[in-house]
Motif scaffolding. Sequence first.
Motif, short mmCIF file in Angstrom:
data_model
loop_
_atom_site.label_atom_id
_atom_site.label_comp_id
_atom_site.label_asym_id
_atom_site.label_seq_id
_atom_site.Cartn_x
_atom_site.Cartn_y
_atom_site.Cartn_z
N ASN A 217 1.40 7.56 -5.87
CA ASN A 217 0.18 8.35 -6.49
C ASN A 217 0.64 9.60 -6.66
O ASN A 217 -0.25 10.34 -7.46
CB ASN A 217 -0.60 8.08 -6.34
CG ASN A 217 -2.37 8.51 -6.26
OD1 ASN A 217 -2.64 8.25 -7.47
ND2 ASN A 217 -2.79 9.00 -5.04
N ASP B 210 1.06 -1.31 -0.24
CA ASP B 210 -0.14 0.12 0.45
C ASP B 210 0.95 1.40 -0.12
O ASP B 210 0.79 2.19 -0.50
CB ASP B 210 -1.27 0.11 0.84
CG ASP B 210 -1.69 -1.57 0.93
OD1 ASP B 210 -2.36 -1.60 -0.18
OD2 ASP B 210 -2.72 -0.90 1.94
N PHE C 111 1.86 1.95 -2.92
CA PHE C 111 0.88 2.83 -4.51
C PHE C 111 1.08 3.64 -3.80
O PHE C 111 0.55 4.56 -5.26
CB PHE C 111 -0.31 1.13 -4.22
CG PHE C 111 -0.13 0.39 -4.99
CD1 PHE C 111 0.05 0.37 -6.67
CD2 PHE C 111 -0.01 -0.26 -4.11
CE1 PHE C 111 0.34 -0.71 -7.25
CE2 PHE C 111 -0.37 -2.22 -4.78
CZ PHE C 111 -0.29 -1.92 -6.50
#
Length: 253
Positions: free
Chosen positions: A9, A2, A5
Amino acid sequence: MDDVFKAINDPSRRLLLDALFEADGQSLGELADRLPQMTRYGVMNHLRILEEANLVTTLKQGRSKFHYLNPVPIRLIHDRWISKYAEPRVGAIAGIKAHLEQGGARMSKPVHIYKAYINAAQEAVWDAIVNGDQTVQYFYGTRVESDWEVGSPIVYYQGDGSIAADGEIISIDAPKRLEYTFQARWDPELVAEGPSREVWAVAEVNGMCELTVELYDVAPDSKTYDDFVNGFPYIVSGMKSLLETGKGLPPPY
């Protein structure tokens, strides 16, 4: 994953990764120049997030701090999803170009740094580095042999007994650090370019191990540079998979 990502982002953080992809080992000032609309504090904050996601690793030399792109987390994403659907030859991460000048002497700053966090004991990670029964499962099928003394040879053998690579032990501090020269033998062009130098470091961090591999003495834009930078994410990821799951990764091609 997580945190990986989340880190990629943000477009500013992707721009910083692009900058390190183009030229590794940059300082805060050099990276801040890529984001002139942002304060140095803002750039520092973005780099901190990338470092926490293990997408960027750093090296301090005196008062200077240099930043390196760490492709291992991206490789792990590749192995988890992309490799199931991509062409068989899509195995290694694209080459990372750097603008470091080597000169005639040994480099004091690495060309690139690879880092991975492995859920295993320090002794187990060290054994994976120096035990031929282990290397054959993640180091492109080669078996390492050495008596692990300073000045002694280190040899990586192919399955047919031919030498894939060899070198000399420069320093060793088991189970923490190993430095040696590495001369690839599988391609005459690599032989002509001469040996590189590798430093493997294993440190215990919060109940797991931090594996760091530093690459030195490789000329920019050489075949040696391309082969090693493309190949090392597979090696480091393969060791992590072997130690955590008992299985190495499938061949990348």
